[in-house]
Design an enzyme around this catalytic site. Sequence first.
Site, short mmCIF file in Angstrom:
data_model
loop_
_atom_site.label_atom_id
_atom_site.label_comp_id
_atom_site.label_asym_id
_atom_site.label_seq_id
_atom_site.Cartn_x
_atom_site.Cartn_y
_atom_site.Cartn_z
N GLU A 56 39.45 -1.24 -25.45
CA GLU A 56 38.84 -0.39 -24.45
C GLU A 56 37.35 -0.25 -24.74
OE1 GLU A 56 39.81 3.93 -22.37
OE2 GLU A 56 40.12 3.72 -24.53
N LYS A 129 42.80 2.38 -15.41
CA LYS A 129 43.43 3.40 -16.26
C LYS A 129 43.86 4.61 -15.43
CE LYS A 129 42.46 6.01 -20.51
NZ LYS A 129 41.40 6.28 -21.52
N CYS A 169 44.90 3.08 -23.70
CA CYS A 169 44.61 4.22 -24.56
C CYS A 169 45.49 5.45 -24.29
CB CYS A 169 43.12 4.57 -24.47
SG CYS A 169 42.50 5.51 -25.89
#
Length: 280
Positions: A56, A129, A169
């Site tokens: 990321e 995301k 994440c």
Amino acid sequence: MSSQQTSSDSAPAGGTIRIAAIQTVSGPDVGENLATAGRLIGEAAAAGARLVALPEYFPLISGDERDKVRFRETDGEGPIQSFLADAARRHGVWLVGGTLPLVAGVDDKVRNTTLVFDDQGRRVARYDKIHLFGFQRGSERYDEAATIEPGREVVRFASPAGSTGLSVCYDLRFPELFRAFGEVNLIILPSAFTYTTGRAHWEVLLRARAIENLCYVMAPAQGGRHPSGRVTWGHTMIVDPWGEILACQDEGPGVVLADLDPVRLASVRESLPALRHRRL
């Protein structure tokens, strides 16, 4: 929340597939970060990797969160996207481009986006995301929603490893996202976990996602002290379907390699057929 699947292919062709997760300690200089990523992609390809994933924020981690907005690119064009396509083609690898900032529907925000390119440099998947990180303890504070617009689609695609799910994440804390993939052989999770939360939860959550979904998990991470002073947990790792850690790098730039074995995958699923036993 909708679902996007680029192919129904669920099994890798042939034998084992070497996969590589890259760890970086990115700073505010995009050009320097891309040069580091390019070098590490080359190392992974030279070691036989067919599928390579970056962490990321691999092109940019700055002390000013607004830099993401300043460096955002329009979908389909821009130096970061060109770098990813060129690197995939030049090294002959499938490349998962960690995340980069793309233009969002709101002027002062970005989408935190993973792009996937095949070994010919053609884009085959995009994931924005979905879950945005927020954390506060003492002076340590993060609020991704201030600069990032969340995605809505669950994405899986057909890679050399077979059916592959994309996540980023903080998504790691939401097991319903991974169930929404259906049956996949590999989950890829580019990350920039904080030192505080990573030390407490990173390994146990990655192993849990591998165990409960009976698949491999590859988690390329940011790992170390960044020029801004931010410290990320690192511990880039690859986990097998039994929850065993196959390879890990604690901190600093590097390449983490392991072989995804379809025979091992089938054996674990046969001995513990939990995916077939689901009722909800």
